[in-house]
Design a protein around this motif. Structure first.
Motif, PDB file in Angstrom:
ATOM      1  N   PHE A 136       0.835  -1.199   0.000  1.00 49.26           N
ATOM      2  CA  PHE A 136       0.000   0.000   0.000  1.00 49.26           C
ATOM      3  C   PHE A 136       0.875   1.256   0.000  1.00 49.26           C
ATOM      4  O   PHE A 136       1.793   1.372   0.811  1.00 49.26           O
ATOM      5  N   ALA A 137       0.545   2.182  -0.898  1.00 48.42           N
ATOM      6  CA  ALA A 137       1.199   3.494  -0.941  1.00 48.42           C
ATOM      7  C   ALA A 137       0.250   4.548  -0.385  1.00 48.42           C
ATOM      8  O   ALA A 137      -0.972   4.436  -0.527  1.00 48.42           O
ATOM      9  N   GLU A 138       0.820   5.583   0.226  1.00 43.88           N
ATOM     10  CA  GLU A 138       0.015   6.653   0.829  1.00 43.88           C
ATOM     11  C   GLU A 138       0.047   7.946   0.030  1.00 43.88           C
ATOM     12  O   GLU A 138      -0.766   8.834   0.269  1.00 43.88           O
ATOM     13  N   ASN A 139       1.011   8.085  -0.873  1.00 42.32           N
ATOM     14  CA  ASN A 139       1.150   9.334  -1.627  1.00 42.32           C
ATOM     15  C   ASN A 139       1.871   9.045  -2.941  1.00 42.32           C
ATOM     16  O   ASN A 139       2.245   7.896  -3.228  1.00 42.32           O
ATOM     17  N   ALA A 140       2.087  10.094  -3.739  1.00 36.70           N
ATOM     18  CA  ALA A 140       2.672   9.913  -5.068  1.00 36.70           C
ATOM     19  C   ALA A 140       4.102   9.404  -5.005  1.00 36.70           C
ATOM     20  O   ALA A 140       4.517   8.570  -5.824  1.00 36.70           O
ATOM     21  N   GLN A 141       4.887   9.902  -4.038  1.00 37.49           N
ATOM     22  CA  GLN A 141       6.269   9.434  -3.926  1.00 37.49           C
ATOM     23  C   GLN A 141       6.314   7.943  -3.634  1.00 37.49           C
ATOM     24  O   GLN A 141       7.084   7.196  -4.245  1.00 37.49           O
ATOM     25  N   GLN A 142       5.484   7.512  -2.714  1.00 34.33           N
ATOM     26  CA  GLN A 142       5.450   6.095  -2.394  1.00 34.33           C
ATOM     27  C   GLN A 142       4.937   5.273  -3.567  1.00 34.33           C
ATOM     28  O   GLN A 142       5.397   4.142  -3.789  1.00 34.33           O
ATOM     29  N   ALA A 143       3.999   5.823  -4.337  1.00 36.25           N
ATOM     30  CA  ALA A 143       3.516   5.113  -5.518  1.00 36.25           C
ATOM     31  C   ALA A 143       4.655   4.866  -6.501  1.00 36.25           C
ATOM     32  O   ALA A 143       4.786   3.768  -7.067  1.00 36.25           O
ATOM     33  N   PHE A 144       5.490   5.872  -6.706  1.00 45.39           N
ATOM     34  CA  PHE A 144       6.657   5.720  -7.581  1.00 45.39           C
ATOM     35  C   PHE A 144       7.621   4.688  -7.008  1.00 45.39           C
ATOM     36  O   PHE A 144       8.032   3.745  -7.691  1.00 45.39           O
ATOM     37  N   ASP A 145       7.979   4.856  -5.746  1.00 49.26           N
ATOM     38  CA  ASP A 145       8.987   4.003  -5.119  1.00 49.26           C
ATOM     39  C   ASP A 145       8.546   2.543  -5.072  1.00 49.26           C
ATOM     40  O   ASP A 145       9.316   1.634  -5.420  1.00 49.26           O
ATOM     41  N   LEU A 146       7.314   2.314  -4.646  1.00 51.00           N
ATOM     42  CA  LEU A 146       6.860   0.946  -4.449  1.00 51.00           C
ATOM     43  C   LEU A 146       6.635   0.224  -5.771  1.00 51.00           C
ATOM     44  O   LEU A 146       6.721  -1.012  -5.827  1.00 51.00           O
ATOM     45  N   THR A 147       6.360   0.969  -6.834  1.00 52.89           N
ATOM     46  CA  THR A 147       6.273   0.326  -8.152  1.00 52.89           C
ATOM     47  C   THR A 147       7.625  -0.257  -8.544  1.00 52.89           C
ATOM     48  O   THR A 147       7.720  -1.391  -9.033  1.00 52.89           O
ATOM     49  N   LEU A 148       8.691   0.499  -8.302  1.00 53.85           N
ATOM     50  CA  LEU A 148      10.038  -0.031  -8.567  1.00 53.85           C
ATOM     51  C   LEU A 148      10.334  -1.225  -7.667  1.00 53.85           C
ATOM     52  O   LEU A 148      10.896  -2.238  -8.113  1.00 53.85           O
ATOM     53  N   VAL A 175      -4.148  13.410  -7.284  1.00 49.19           N
ATOM     54  CA  VAL A 175      -3.589  14.534  -6.521  1.00 49.19           C
ATOM     55  C   VAL A 175      -2.171  14.818  -7.001  1.00 49.19           C
ATOM     56  O   VAL A 175      -1.357  13.900  -7.135  1.00 49.19           O
ATOM     57  N   VAL A 176      -1.879  16.091  -7.264  1.00 50.69           N
ATOM     58  CA  VAL A 176      -0.539  16.503  -7.705  1.00 50.69           C
ATOM     59  C   VAL A 176       0.308  16.808  -6.478  1.00 50.69           C
ATOM     60  O   VAL A 176      -0.087  17.594  -5.613  1.00 50.69           O
ATOM     61  N   GLU A 177       1.466  16.178  -6.398  1.00 51.43           N
ATOM     62  CA  GLU A 177       2.366  16.326  -5.254  1.00 51.43           C
ATOM     63  C   GLU A 177       3.805  16.418  -5.750  1.00 51.43           C
ATOM     64  O   GLU A 177       4.115  15.979  -6.868  1.00 51.43           O
ATOM     65  N   PRO A 178       4.712  16.930  -4.921  1.00 57.27           N
ATOM     66  CA  PRO A 178       6.132  16.907  -5.290  1.00 57.27           C
ATOM     67  C   PRO A 178       6.679  15.486  -5.195  1.00 57.27           C
ATOM     68  O   PRO A 178       6.441  14.784  -4.214  1.00 57.27           O
ATOM     69  N   VAL A 179       7.394  15.069  -6.233  1.00 55.88           N
ATOM     70  CA  VAL A 179       7.972  13.733  -6.289  1.00 55.88           C
ATOM     71  C   VAL A 179       9.443  13.860  -6.669  1.00 55.88           C
ATOM     72  O   VAL A 179       9.789  14.588  -7.605  1.00 55.88           O
ATOM     73  N   LEU A 180      10.300  13.154  -5.941  1.00 61.21           N
ATOM     74  CA  LEU A 180      11.715  13.095  -6.295  1.00 61.21           C
ATOM     75  C   LEU A 180      11.919  11.995  -7.321  1.00 61.21           C
ATOM     76  O   LEU A 180      11.700  10.813  -7.035  1.00 61.21           O
ATOM     77  N   LEU A 181      12.324  12.394  -8.536  1.00 65.89           N
ATOM     78  CA  LEU A 181      12.594  11.428  -9.589  1.00 65.89           C
ATOM     79  C   LEU A 181      14.095  11.208  -9.693  1.00 65.89           C
ATOM     80  O   LEU A 181      14.857  12.153  -9.903  1.00 65.89           O
ATOM     81  N   PRO A 182      14.560   9.971  -9.547  1.00 67.39           N
ATOM     82  CA  PRO A 182      16.000   9.707  -9.600  1.00 67.39           C
ATOM     83  C   PRO A 182      16.513   9.709 -11.034  1.00 67.39           C
ATOM     84  O   PRO A 182      15.740   9.714 -12.002  1.00 67.39           O
ATOM     85  N   GLU A 183      17.830   9.705 -11.167  1.00 67.09           N
ATOM     86  CA  GLU A 183      18.440   9.526 -12.478  1.00 67.09           C
ATOM     87  C   GLU A 183      18.089   8.140 -13.010  1.00 67.09           C
ATOM     88  O   GLU A 183      18.051   7.165 -12.262  1.00 67.09           O
ATOM     89  N   GLU A 184      17.847   8.069 -14.312  1.00 65.89           N
ATOM     90  CA  GLU A 184      17.466   6.784 -14.887  1.00 65.89           C
ATOM     91  C   GLU A 184      18.582   5.751 -14.748  1.00 65.89           C
ATOM     92  O   GLU A 184      18.313   4.554 -14.589  1.00 65.89           O
ATOM     93  N   GLU A 185      19.832   6.199 -14.777  1.00 70.39           N
ATOM     94  CA  GLU A 185      20.953   5.262 -14.602  1.00 70.39           C
ATOM     95  C   GLU A 185      20.905   4.616 -13.219  1.00 70.39           C
ATOM     96  O   GLU A 185      21.223   3.429 -13.059  1.00 70.39           O
ATOM     97  N   THR A 186      20.482   5.389 -12.211  1.00 73.15           N
ATOM     98  CA  THR A 186      20.372   4.844 -10.861  1.00 73.15           C
ATOM     99  C   THR A 186      19.284   3.786 -10.791  1.00 73.15           C
ATOM    100  O   THR A 186      19.451   2.742 -10.144  1.00 73.15           O
ATOM    101  N   VAL A 187      18.169   4.040 -11.472  1.00 74.24           N
ATOM    102  CA  VAL A 187      17.092   3.056 -11.505  1.00 74.24           C
ATOM    103  C   VAL A 187      17.565   1.786 -12.200  1.00 74.24           C
ATOM    104  O   VAL A 187      17.279   0.667 -11.759  1.00 74.24           O
ATOM    105  N   ARG A 188      18.334   1.939 -13.278  1.00 74.94           N
ATOM    106  CA  ARG A 188      18.837   0.759 -14.002  1.00 74.94           C
ATOM    107  C   ARG A 188      19.754  -0.083 -13.110  1.00 74.94           C
ATOM    108  O   ARG A 188      19.777  -1.308 -13.205  1.00 74.94           O
ATOM    109  N   GLU A 189      20.524   0.594 -12.259  1.00 72.87           N
ATOM    110  CA  GLU A 189      21.387  -0.156 -11.338  1.00 72.87           C
ATOM    111  C   GLU A 189      20.560  -0.919 -10.317  1.00 72.87           C
ATOM    112  O   GLU A 189      20.878  -2.065  -9.973  1.00 72.87           O
ATOM    113  N   PHE A 190      19.516  -0.272  -9.815  1.00 75.08           N
ATOM    114  CA  PHE A 190      18.642  -0.931  -8.851  1.00 75.08           C
ATOM    115  C   PHE A 190      17.814  -2.027  -9.510  1.00 75.08           C
ATOM    116  O   PHE A 190      17.578  -3.089  -8.912  1.00 75.08           O
ATOM    117  N   LEU A 191      17.372  -1.780 -10.733  1.00 78.05           N
ATOM    118  CA  LEU A 191      16.460  -2.689 -11.424  1.00 78.05           C
ATOM    119  C   LEU A 191      17.021  -3.021 -12.805  1.00 78.05           C
ATOM    120  O   LEU A 191      16.617  -2.429 -13.808  1.00 78.05           O
TER     121      LEU A 191
END
Length: 392
Positions: A136-148, A175-191
């Motif tokens: 379960f996510a509570e906000n937009a940032q968590q929605a982004f993070d938990l999808t990864l 709902v529009v909220e501030p979200v921290l988007l990482p560098e795509e290279e960082t996501v590729r390393e994680f995933l």
């Protein structure tokens, strides 16, 4: 460096799916999920995402399509809500039993009748036993993070199970909220790219989805249960790795101001952020209350929940769904988990249901609910549940 952008919760999910570099998307639009797939369709059309987007005629077909693609080794995505999730229901059991790492995001919505397109948790409770890992996510940032995180844990060779991320319809999806988007290279390393170990291949034929007569079916279900129970430790490892890479920490059970609390409010989803304000207000007035949020719904974090609730006088469970004829489904599972505690360490549990069909529950109503919970505990009114904000 990460960049802070204003994103609708739905589009935060779309960004996560794009950065995950999925191969196949299949979905059917339904409120309040539609913005997720609209944005993904736009990304594919504009060349921002190199993926096959399958426009299907129903949610049943959407899940069927991603099951087939996952069986071929593709990284896949789908999403839906409410009645669409129930139309998917038949197929949801297939990827979990066939050990296919399908990822889906559900913009949780009330179920008909009466027709209601707003959010509650009726749909997720209707499919809770389908064998998927669920967060379960509570906000937009968590929605982004938990999808990864869902992709990371689902695709692990020692897991290979489908995973869902639940976001509250409208309260998160729109709902529009501030979200921290990482560098795509960082996501590729994680995933890194998916490497499903048992893909369908004409040059190396394998059997999938075989007939299961009575003499083997029980053993298959036992293996499936062992797999999802064992996934718990892998979820913990994934959350730890996510923190190491991105700096944000997640736990199956998360707490807020629980130190010295004699009553804890327990819940899931976006309303927890409103509940935090109520906890703060009550704390300022001298009430020893705290908040517990379940991040992981399946596998159910029973042991960690017991460790958090052990020795507390009372737990007030608030949820946005009803199991008709029984009460709150989350409360039933909390009570079952606490049954294994010694009587002197087992808190009393009271149940409340609210926020159905998208109805707001404000700070004052959370405060009133906790006051009423204390009254019920002191008078041993522990049976049944009460509605929050009911007009009579």
């Amino acid at each position: 460096m990460p960049r802070r952008v204003a994103l609708e919760g739905s589009h935060a999910v779309s960004e996560a799916v794009r950065m995950a570099d999925v191969d196949v998307i299949a979905a059917y639009p339904i409120t309040p999920q539609t913005h997720i797939v609209e944005r993904l369709a736009e990304m594919v059309a504009n060349g921002e995402l190199d993926a096959e987007f399958i426009c299907v005629e129903s949610e049943h077909s959407a899940m069927s399509a991603v099951v087939g693609a996952a069986a071929c080794g593709a990284r896949v995505f789908t999403c839906t809500a409410g009645q669409g999730l129930e139309l998917m229901h038949e197929v949801l059991f297939v990827p979990s039993a066939m050990r296919l790492p399908v990822v889906a995001v559900i913009a949780n919505r009330a179920l008909s009748a009466p027709l209601n397109v707003w959010g509650d948790h009726s749909d997720v409770m209707a499919i809770r036993d389908c064998g998927w890992i669920q967060m379960f996510a509570e906000n937009a940032q968590q929605a982004f993070d938990l999808t990864l995180c869902a992709y990371k844990v689902a695709e692990r060779p020692d897991v290979l199970l489908p995973a869902m991320v639940h976001i509250d319809g409208f309260h998160v999806s729109h709902v529009v909220e501030p979200v921290l988007l990482p560098e795509e290279e960082t996501v590729r390393e994680f995933l890194p790219p998916s490497e499903y170990p048992f893909p369908l291949d004409p040059d190396r034929p394998v059997s999938m989805g075989c007939y299961g007569p009575p003499y083997i079916y029980t053993e298959v279900k036992k293996a499936q249960e062992v797999a999802i129970e064992n996934s718990y430790e892998k979820v913990l490892e994934t959350f730890k790795e996510f923190k190491d890479v991105f700096g944000r920490e997640y736990r199956p059970v998360e707490t807020y101001r629980v130190e010295d609390a004699d009553m804890l409010l327990l819940m899931m989803g976006s309303y927890a952020e409103t509940a935090m304000l109520a906890i703060d207000a009550l704390r300022e007035r001298g009430d020893n209350v705290g908040l517990v949020r379940l991040r992981l719904w399946r596998p159910f974090p029973a042991e960690e929940l017991r460790n958090v609730l052990r020795g507390v006088k009372a737990v007030c469970v608030f949820e946005r769904a009803i199991s008709f004829g029984m009460g709150g489904p989350l409360c039933a599972e909390v009570r079952a988990a606490l049954y294994h505690l010694p009587e002197g360490e087992r808190p009393k549990v009271v149940s409340f249901v609210g926020g159905l069909g998208g109805r707001d529950v404000n700070v004052e109503e959370f405060e009133a609910m906790l006051r009423r919970a204390k009254e019920r505990v002191s008078s041993d009114e522990l049976e049944g549940f009460e509605f929050v904000g009911l007009r009579e």
